[in-house]
Design a protein around this motif. Structure first.
Motif, PDB file in Angstrom:
ATOM      1  N   LYS A  21      -4.236  -3.251  -1.161  1.00  0.00           N
ATOM      2  CA  LYS A  21      -5.566  -2.708  -0.848  1.00  0.00           C
ATOM      3  C   LYS A  21      -6.219  -3.472   0.305  1.00  0.00           C
ATOM      4  O   LYS A  21      -7.149  -3.000   0.939  1.00  0.00           O
ATOM      5  CB  LYS A  21      -6.460  -2.794  -2.081  1.00  0.00           C
ATOM      6  N   ARG A  22      -5.749  -4.680   0.523  1.00  0.00           N
ATOM      7  CA  ARG A  22      -6.349  -5.485   1.591  1.00  0.00           C
ATOM      8  C   ARG A  22      -5.536  -5.444   2.883  1.00  0.00           C
ATOM      9  O   ARG A  22      -5.962  -5.999   3.890  1.00  0.00           O
ATOM     10  CB  ARG A  22      -6.468  -6.937   1.124  1.00  0.00           C
ATOM     11  N   LEU A  23      -4.364  -4.838   2.829  1.00  0.00           N
ATOM     12  CA  LEU A  23      -3.512  -4.825   4.025  1.00  0.00           C
ATOM     13  C   LEU A  23      -3.902  -3.677   4.942  1.00  0.00           C
ATOM     14  O   LEU A  23      -3.920  -2.521   4.532  1.00  0.00           O
ATOM     15  CB  LEU A  23      -2.046  -4.662   3.623  1.00  0.00           C
ATOM     16  N   LEU A  33      -6.112 -13.812   0.496  1.00  0.00           N
ATOM     17  CA  LEU A  33      -5.964 -12.780   1.519  1.00  0.00           C
ATOM     18  C   LEU A  33      -7.333 -12.247   1.926  1.00  0.00           C
ATOM     19  O   LEU A  33      -8.134 -11.876   1.080  1.00  0.00           O
ATOM     20  CB  LEU A  33      -5.113 -11.652   0.932  1.00  0.00           C
ATOM     21  N   PRO A  34      -7.604 -12.218   3.240  1.00  0.00           N
ATOM     22  CA  PRO A  34      -8.889 -11.647   3.666  1.00  0.00           C
ATOM     23  C   PRO A  34      -8.970 -10.158   3.320  1.00  0.00           C
ATOM     24  O   PRO A  34      -7.934  -9.521   3.091  1.00  0.00           O
ATOM     25  CB  PRO A  34      -8.875 -11.839   5.185  1.00  0.00           C
ATOM     26  N   ALA A  35     -10.169  -9.617   3.323  1.00  0.00           N
ATOM     27  CA  ALA A  35     -10.362  -8.226   2.899  1.00  0.00           C
ATOM     28  C   ALA A  35      -9.629  -7.255   3.829  1.00  0.00           C
ATOM     29  O   ALA A  35      -9.108  -6.234   3.393  1.00  0.00           O
ATOM     30  CB  ALA A  35     -11.841  -7.898   2.862  1.00  0.00           C
ATOM     31  N   ASP A  48       0.993   3.563   3.386  1.00  0.00           N
ATOM     32  CA  ASP A  48       0.173   4.017   4.498  1.00  0.00           C
ATOM     33  C   ASP A  48      -0.391   2.852   5.314  1.00  0.00           C
ATOM     34  O   ASP A  48      -1.567   2.823   5.668  1.00  0.00           O
ATOM     35  CB  ASP A  48      -0.972   4.916   3.979  1.00  0.00           C
ATOM     36  N   ILE A  49       0.472   1.897   5.579  1.00  0.00           N
ATOM     37  CA  ILE A  49       0.052   0.746   6.385  1.00  0.00           C
ATOM     38  C   ILE A  49       0.647   0.907   7.790  1.00  0.00           C
ATOM     39  O   ILE A  49       1.863   1.038   7.929  1.00  0.00           O
ATOM     40  CB  ILE A  49       0.567  -0.573   5.754  1.00  0.00           C
ATOM     41  N   PRO A  50      -0.181   0.918   8.816  1.00  0.00           N
ATOM     42  CA  PRO A  50       0.368   1.031  10.177  1.00  0.00           C
ATOM     43  C   PRO A  50       1.276  -0.167  10.501  1.00  0.00           C
ATOM     44  O   PRO A  50       0.939  -1.296  10.146  1.00  0.00           O
ATOM     45  CB  PRO A  50      -0.872   0.991  11.086  1.00  0.00           C
TER      46      PRO A  50
END
Ligand code: PEP
Ligand code: MG
Length: 753
Positions: free
Chosen positions: A352-354, A330-332, A376-378
Motif C-alpha cells: 500500500k505504500r509502494l 517505510l515512508p508512506a 499495479d506498481i509502475p
C-alpha cells in the motif's frame, strides 16, 4: 609526527562528537565545530562550505575569516580552490595558495593574509556535499597525516551537513562527475504508470550509528573478526565439492584476495587509528574510493571497484549487526530502488505504500515485474547506475509510461506529474465504467477477458475489473512467501478461499511452477548453467510426485461441490501431460476411496510454452480440455533468448512474424479440434499485442487486472476481419517485427491503443 597525529585526531573526534550531539541550532554547532578544528589543527582559519542548489558552494561557518562573508561568499563547483576540491572530489594542500592559477580572491572574506590552504571534500554517498578548509598565515606545508585527519573530520561533519538541518536535503547537489540535480534517467518500461514518492534503497547502505570509537585496538579486533567471518564463509564455499575447480572458483579466490589487500586494509587501519569505529573506517575508505573512482572510465578498474564495494557492504553488515532491512520504517509514498529483485522481495514491503520500483537490471517478463504489475506498481528497469545516483529518501518520480525516472525533480516537474497522475486516475475511473460492457469487437467477435492472479490480494480486482474469471492462478507465489512447504491442509484452506472469493467465476489453477528465476527459500536451488532450461516446473513436480500429489489433493478438496480447473506448466511433450494426469487420477481415486466430496467437474489443461509440444498437437488436443499459451516462456524458447537476461531479452519482438505465424497455427489447430485456447503471458495485457493475438484467432486472453480497461477499450474499437487480412499479408515478409505496421494499422482504423 605520524605517531602523534592519531591521538590528536582522536581527541578532536571525541570533542566533535560532543558538540554535534549537543544543543543549539545546526549552524551554531557548525560554528563550534570549525572553531574546534582550527584550534586542534593549529590553523588560523577553518571554514565549512555547503553545497546548495545550482552547484554552488556557500560559506556556512568560519573561524578566522570575516563573519560577514558567511552566506555571502559563494563559489561555483570548479571555481576557486574550494570549487576545485569539490569538482575533483579530492583534497588539495598548498603552501602558497594565492599563486595557484585557480585561486579566486573574495574580498569580503579578508583571506588575503592567509597563504597556505588545505581543503578536503565533504562526501556523502559518493557525492560531494561540501568542502572543509583550513588556512594559515604562514606558508605551511601540510603533511599527509594532516590531510588524513581533515578527511576524517570531514566524514564526521558529513552527518551534520546531510542531516537536512543546515540546508534542505533537496539542495545537496551531487557533483560526482556526471550527476547533477535534477537528474533524469532512462530505462525500459517494465510496468506502465506514474509514481511519485521518496527513494527507499532495497539494499540500503548500512546505517552507521557509531562513528567515533573509544579504543582503536578494540576496533582493529572487530575489523579482523569481521574479515575472518567473511573468509570463513568463503572457505566453507570452497570446501563444497562443486567448488573444487572451475572459473567460479577462480572468481571467488580473487575475491578472497581482496580481503587481504594490503593497501585497502592499511587505509582502513589508518582510519581506525584516527579514532573512527571499524564500520566508520570501512565506510570512509569506501567513500573516498567511490568518489575518486567515479572519475575513472577504465572498465577493468570499475569492475574491481564493484568487488570492493561488495566486500565493503558485507563488512559493514557484519560490523553493524546485520539486518539492514527497511521494513517497518517505510515512508508512506515509497519508490523502491534496487539492482534487481526476486519476485518475493517486493513482499518485504507494504504494497500500500509502494508507489514505484526502479531497477538497474530487469526485463519485462521477469517475475518481480509480473508481481509489480499485479500490484499495479509502475516499474522502470535497466536504469543504469541509479543506485550510485540516488540517496535514501531522495524525491523520485517513476514514469513507467515513458521509461524514465526523475531523481530530486524540480517543483515544475513535480507539478506536471502530479497533474498527469490525477488525469490517469480519471482514465482509470473511465475504464471502471467499461467493466460491465462486453468485450466484443465492432464486427461482433466476442473475446473472453480473464485475469491473471497469484495472490489472494488479486482476487479483490476480479469484480472491479469485470473479468470473466481467473485464467491463470500462479500457485507458486504463496509457496514462495512461506518459510516451508505448505501442507495439504494449509493449501486446501488457501485454494478454498480463492474459489470463495471468485464467487462462482472459473479459476484456472496452475500447478507449482518453480525453478528458473522462481526460487523457493526452503529448497536449495540446484546449481545449473541454464536454469531457464533446467530442472524447473513440471520437471520438478514429476520428479517429486509427493509435492504434486499434495497440491492436487488440496485442490480437489477445495473444489468439492464445484468445478475444478487444473493446468500443468512447462509441458514439453504429451507424455508429461499423460503422466501428470495419471497423478491427478490417483488423487481423485484417493479422495473417492475416503468418501471425500468431489468437485462437480474437473477440467484439465496444459500450458503451451515449450515449442516442442506444438508439434504434438494432434496427440495433445484430444487429451486436454483447454490450452493456454505462456507467451513469456514461449518467446524465450522460440527465439532461444533468456527472458531474464537484460542484454538480450528485448532483442526479439513477440510481434515478429515467426511468433505470430506460430500463434496463428496453434489457434487454427485448437479451433479445428474445438479446444479452447487462451494466451496468459504478458503479451495478452498489451493492447497492440492483444490486437495481434485476436487477429491470429485467439479468443481468450488472460491478463493482469490493470490491463483490463485498456485491452477492453482496444477490443471494442476493433474490427477483426480487416486486421486478420492485413496480418495474413505480412506474415511471410522478412520484417524483424510487425510492431510499427500494426501500430499504423491501428491508427488508420481507429483502434484505440
Ligand atoms: C508464461 O511463461 O508466459 C507464463 C504465463 O508463465 P510464467 O510467466 O509464470 O512463467
Ligand atoms: Mg511460464
Amino acid at each position: 609526527m605520524s605517531a602523534a597525529m592519531p591521538s590528536v585526531s582522536r581527541r578532536l573526534l571525541a570533542r566533535l562528537r560532543d558538540v554535534m550531539a549537543g544543543g543549539g541550532t545546526a549552524e551554531e554547532r557548525l560554528g563550534k565545530v570549525v572553531m574546534l578544528i582550527a584550534a586542534d589543527m593549529v590553523a588560523e582559519v577553518c571554514s565549512c562550505y555547503v553545497m546548495r542548489a545550482g552547484e554552488v558552494l556557500e560559506l556556512f561557518a568560519t573561524e578566522g575569516l570575516k563573519k560577514q562573508a558567511v552566506h555571502n561568499t559563494r563559489l561555483r563547483v570548479g571555481e576557486g580552490l574550494v570549487g576545485d576540491v569539490a569538482a575533483h572530489a579530492r583534497p588539495l594542500a598548498l603552501a602558497d595558495a594565492q599563486s595557484h592559477p585557480n585561486f579566486a580572491y573574495r574580498p569580503e572574506t579578508g583571506e588575503e593574509i592567509f597563504h597556505s590552504l588545505m581543503g578536503v571534500p565533504i562526501i556523502r554517498g559518493g557525492r560531494v556535499i561540501g568542502v572543509l578548509v583550513v588556512q594559515n598565515r604562514s606558508m605551511r606545508h601540510y603533511t599527509d597525516e594532516e590531510i588524513e585527519t581533515l578527511e576524517t573530520v570531514a566524514m564526521v561533519l558529513a552527518e551534520l551537513v546531510a542531516s537536512g538541518e543546515l540546508v534542505n536535503r533537496d539542495e545537496l547537489v551531487p557533483v560526482d562527475g556526471n550527476a547533477l540535480l535534477p537528474l533524469r534517467l532512462e530505462g525500459i518500461r517494465l510496468n506502465a504508470g506514474v509514481g511519485i514518492g521518496v527513494a527507499v534503497l532495497h539494499q540500503p547502505r548500512v546505517a552507521i550509528r557509531r562513528l567515533v570509537a573509544e579504543d582503536p585496538d578494540t576496533e582493529m579486533e572487530r575489523l579482523k573478526s569481521a574479515l575472518a567471518g567473511i573468509r570463513d564463509a568463503l572457505d566453507e564455499l570452497f570446501s563444497r565439492p562443486e567448488m573444487r575447480d572451475g572459473e567460479h572458483r577462480d572468481v571467488l579466490e580473487t575475491y578472497r584476495m581482496f580481503t587481504e589487500d594490503k593497501g585497502w586494509l592499511g587505509r582502513i587501519g589508518e582510519a581506525i587509528r584516527t579514532g573512527l569505529t571499524a564500520e566508520a573506517a570501512v565506510q570512509k575508505v569506501h567513500e573516498d574510493m567511490r568518489a575518486r573512482m567515479s572519475q575513472i572510465s577504465d572498465p577493468y578498474l570499475r569492475e574491481r571497484m564493484h568487488d570492493f564495494e561488495d566486500l565493503a557492504n558485507r563488512l559493514l553488515q557484519r560490523l553493524s549487526g546485520g539486518d539492514a532491512s527497511p521494513r517497518g520504517e517505510l515512508p508512506a509514498d515509497a519508490i523502491l530502488v534496487a539492482r534487481t529483485m526476486g519476485p518475493m522481495d517486493l513482499f518485504d514491503y507494504d504494497p500500500k505504500r509502494l508507489r514505484g520500483l526502479v531497477l538497474e537490471e530487469g526485463s519485462p517478463t521477469m517475475h518481480v515485474a509480473i508481481v509489480a504489475r499485479a500490484l499495479d506498481i509502475p516499474v522502470v528497469g535497466r536504469c543504469k547506475e541509479v543506485l550510485d545516483k540516488v540517496e535514501a529518501l531522495d524525491p523520485v518520480i517513476v514514469d513507467g509510461d515513458n521509461a524514465q525516472v526523475f531523481l530530486r525533480p524540480s517543483e515544475d516537474i513535480r507539478d506536471i506529474f502530479a497533474e498527469a497522475l490525477s488525469r490517469r486516475e480519471l482514465r482509470v475511473a473511465g475504464y471502471a465504467k467499461l467493466k460491465d460492457l462486453p468485450a466484443v469487437t465492432r464486427d461482433g467477435v466476442s473475446v473472453s477477458l480473464m485475469m491473471n492472479a497469484g495472490l489472494l490480494l488479486d482476487l479483490q480486482h476480479l469484480d472491479e475489473s469485470g473479468a470473466d474469471g481467473i485464467g491463470l492462478y500462479r500457485t507458486e507465489l504463496p509457496f514462495m512467501a512461506r518459510s516451508s512447504l505448505p501442507d495439504v491442509t494449509a493449501q486446501t484452506v488457501l485454494y478454498r478461499k480463492i474459489m470463495d472469493q471468485a464467487a462462482g467465476k472459473p479459476v484456472v489453477f496452475r500447478t507449482l511452477d518453480v525453478g528458473g528465476d522462481k526460487v523457493l527459500p526452503y529448497w536449495n536451488p540446484y546449481e545449473e548453467d541454464n536454469p531457464a532450461l533446467g530442472w524447473r516446473s513440471i520437471r520438478i513436480t514429476l520428479d517429486r510426485p509427493a509435492v504434486m500429489r499434495h497440491q492436487l489433493r488440496a485442490l480437489l478438496r477445495a473444489a468439492a461441490g464445484r468445478e475444478l480447473r487444473v493446468m500443468f506448466p512447462m509441458i514439453a511433450e504429451v507424455a508429461e501431460l499423460v503422466e501428470a494426469r495419471r497423478i491427478l487420477d490417483l488423487e481423485i481415486e484417493h479422495e473417492r476411496d475416503r468418501d471425500h466430496p468431489q468437485p462437480t467437474a474437473i477440467k484439465v489443461g496444459t500450458m503451451l510454452e515449450v515449442p516442442a509440444l506444438a508439434f504434438q498437437l494432434d496427440a495433445l488436443l484430444p487429451r486436454v480440455d483447454f490450452v493456454s499459451i505462456g507467451s513469456n516462456d514461449m518467446a524465450q524458447f522460440l527465439f532461444a533468448v533468456d527472458r531474464g537476461n537484460p542484454r538480450i531479452s528485448e532483442r526479439y519482438d513477440p510481434l515478429a512474424p515467426a511468433m505470430l505465424t506460430f500463434l496463428c497455427g496453434v489457434a487454427a489447430k485448437c479451433d479445428a479440434a474445438g479446444v479452447p485456447l487462451s494466451v496468459c503471458g504478458e503479451m495478452a495485457g498489451r493492447p497492440l499485442e492483444a490486437m495481434a493475438l485476436i487477429a491470429c484467432g485467439v479468443r481468450t486472453l488472460s491478463l493482469a487486472s490493470p490491463a483490463m480497461g485498456p485491452v477492453k477499450t482496444m477490443i471494442r474499437s476493433l474490427e477483426v476481419a480487416p486486421v486478420r487480412a492485413y496480418l495474413d499479408g505480412l506474415l511471410h515478409g522478412p520484417d524483424r517485427s510487425l510492431r510499427n505496421k500494426l501500430k499504423c494499422f491501428a491508427l488508420d482504423h481507429g483502434v484505440v491503443l
